[in-house]
Design a protein around this motif. Sequence first.
Motif, PDB file in Angstrom:
ATOM      1  N   ASP A 104      -6.400   6.457   7.811  1.00  0.00           N
ATOM      2  CA  ASP A 104      -7.216   5.417   7.743  1.00  0.00           C
ATOM      3  C   ASP A 104      -8.522   5.347   8.561  1.00  0.00           C
ATOM      4  OD1 ASP A 104      -5.718   4.923   5.287  1.00  0.00           O
ATOM      5  OD2 ASP A 104      -4.388   3.153   6.296  1.00  0.00           O
ATOM      6  N   LEU A 119       2.529   1.521  -6.937  1.00  0.00           N
ATOM      7  CA  LEU A 119       2.078   1.261  -5.574  1.00  0.00           C
ATOM      8  C   LEU A 119       2.618   0.141  -5.227  1.00  0.00           C
ATOM      9  CD1 LEU A 119      -0.026   1.980  -3.403  1.00  0.00           C
ATOM     10  CD2 LEU A 119      -1.892   0.371  -4.529  1.00  0.00           C
ATOM     11  N   ARG A 126      -0.724   7.691   8.549  1.00  0.00           N
ATOM     12  CA  ARG A 126      -1.533   6.929   7.562  1.00  0.00           C
ATOM     13  C   ARG A 126      -2.534   6.455   8.427  1.00  0.00           C
ATOM     14  NH1 ARG A 126      -0.533   2.763   2.659  1.00  0.00           N
ATOM     15  NH2 ARG A 126      -2.548   2.065   2.360  1.00  0.00           N
ATOM     16  N   GLY A 170       0.751  -1.316   0.084  1.00  0.00           N
ATOM     17  CA  GLY A 170       0.000  -0.080   0.109  1.00  0.00           C
ATOM     18  C   GLY A 170       0.608   1.275  -0.304  1.00  0.00           C
ATOM     19  N   MET A 171       2.285   0.949  -0.042  1.00  0.00           N
ATOM     20  CA  MET A 171       3.091   2.558  -0.078  1.00  0.00           C
ATOM     21  C   MET A 171       3.246   2.872  -1.468  1.00  0.00           C
ATOM     22  SD  MET A 171       6.131   1.727   2.582  1.00  0.00           S
ATOM     23  CE  MET A 171       5.761   2.139   4.309  1.00  0.00           C
ATOM     24  N   GLY A 172       3.218   4.067  -1.741  1.00  0.00           N
ATOM     25  CA  GLY A 172       3.393   4.672  -3.070  1.00  0.00           C
ATOM     26  C   GLY A 172       4.927   4.489  -3.525  1.00  0.00           C
ATOM     27  N   LYS A 191       6.343   6.646   2.811  1.00  0.00           N
ATOM     28  CA  LYS A 191       5.790   6.330   4.011  1.00  0.00           C
ATOM     29  C   LYS A 191       5.119   7.217   4.479  1.00  0.00           C
ATOM     30  CE  LYS A 191       6.675   3.887   8.409  1.00  0.00           C
ATOM     31  NZ  LYS A 191       7.427   2.985   9.117  1.00  0.00           N
ATOM     32  N   ASN A 192       3.796   7.426   4.765  1.00  0.00           N
ATOM     33  CA  ASN A 192       2.814   8.317   5.471  1.00  0.00           C
ATOM     34  C   ASN A 192       3.156   8.182   6.807  1.00  0.00           C
ATOM     35  OD1 ASN A 192       1.213   9.935   6.266  1.00  0.00           O
ATOM     36  ND2 ASN A 192      -0.287   9.706   4.741  1.00  0.00           N
ATOM     37  N   SER A 245      -5.498  10.689  -0.804  1.00  0.00           N
ATOM     38  CA  SER A 245      -5.511   9.266  -0.202  1.00  0.00           C
ATOM     39  C   SER A 245      -4.270   9.383   0.758  1.00  0.00           C
ATOM     40  CB  SER A 245      -5.505   8.512  -1.151  1.00  0.00           C
ATOM     41  OG  SER A 245      -3.927   8.291  -1.810  1.00  0.00           O
ATOM     42  N   SER A 246      -4.064   8.355   1.396  1.00  0.00           N
ATOM     43  CA  SER A 246      -2.928   7.962   2.484  1.00  0.00           C
ATOM     44  C   SER A 246      -1.899   7.580   1.762  1.00  0.00           C
ATOM     45  CB  SER A 246      -3.246   7.333   3.589  1.00  0.00           C
ATOM     46  OG  SER A 246      -3.644   5.900   3.101  1.00  0.00           O
ATOM     47  N   ILE A 247      -1.659   7.396   0.342  1.00  0.00           N
ATOM     48  CA  ILE A 247      -0.762   6.865  -0.373  1.00  0.00           C
ATOM     49  C   ILE A 247       0.342   7.742  -0.849  1.00  0.00           C
ATOM     50  CG2 ILE A 247      -0.146   5.360  -2.399  1.00  0.00           C
ATOM     51  CD1 ILE A 247      -2.853   4.302  -1.962  1.00  0.00           C
ATOM     52  N   TYR A 248      -0.096   8.990  -1.626  1.00  0.00           N
ATOM     53  CA  TYR A 248       0.871   9.784  -2.036  1.00  0.00           C
ATOM     54  C   TYR A 248       0.652  11.243  -1.487  1.00  0.00           C
ATOM     55  CZ  TYR A 248       1.169   6.466  -5.680  1.00  0.00           C
ATOM     56  OH  TYR A 248       1.327   5.282  -6.337  1.00  0.00           O
TER      57      TYR A 248
END
Length: 148
Positions: free
Chosen positions: A135, A16, A131, A4-6, A127-128, A83-86
């Motif tokens: 979420d 992803l 996150r 799930g990390m960008g 790495k957020n 989103s929490s990815i990027y």
Amino acid sequence: IERGMGVLGPQGVVGLVTQSSEHYSTVLSLLHRRARLGSKLKDSQYFGSLQWDGKDYRQGVLKDIPNHVVISIGDTIVTSGYSSIYPAEIPVATIAEFNEVPGENFYDITVDFTTNFKNLSYVYVVKNLHRSEFDALEKAKEDLENDQ
């Protein structure tokens, strides 16, 4: 590195992380038919969905941009940050061409990816640090919507 990390390259978004082990990870590239990326027009902030159309590794399509929005060839498309990815404002593409489709409310937009997928050696994994908080809020929102 976790699922799930960008994944970013020097010119922008690459994909992803879909799987990860102790020493290896696999990445779903933007050059995959299942890949979708929440994106927006940098100047006007209108958002849509960017995806690869399976034809040319250098180009994709941007969907869901209303045809009343003023756009031009060369306009920059960036990550939306929704989103929490990027993180927001990471370069993704530029508009290569666009058309108004008679009877439709959205443009038909072809974009040039900023990432050169044929000349990609190094990538960065995002790495957020917030996150889990993001979420949790999204899950609470979904739970609230399901209860109504």
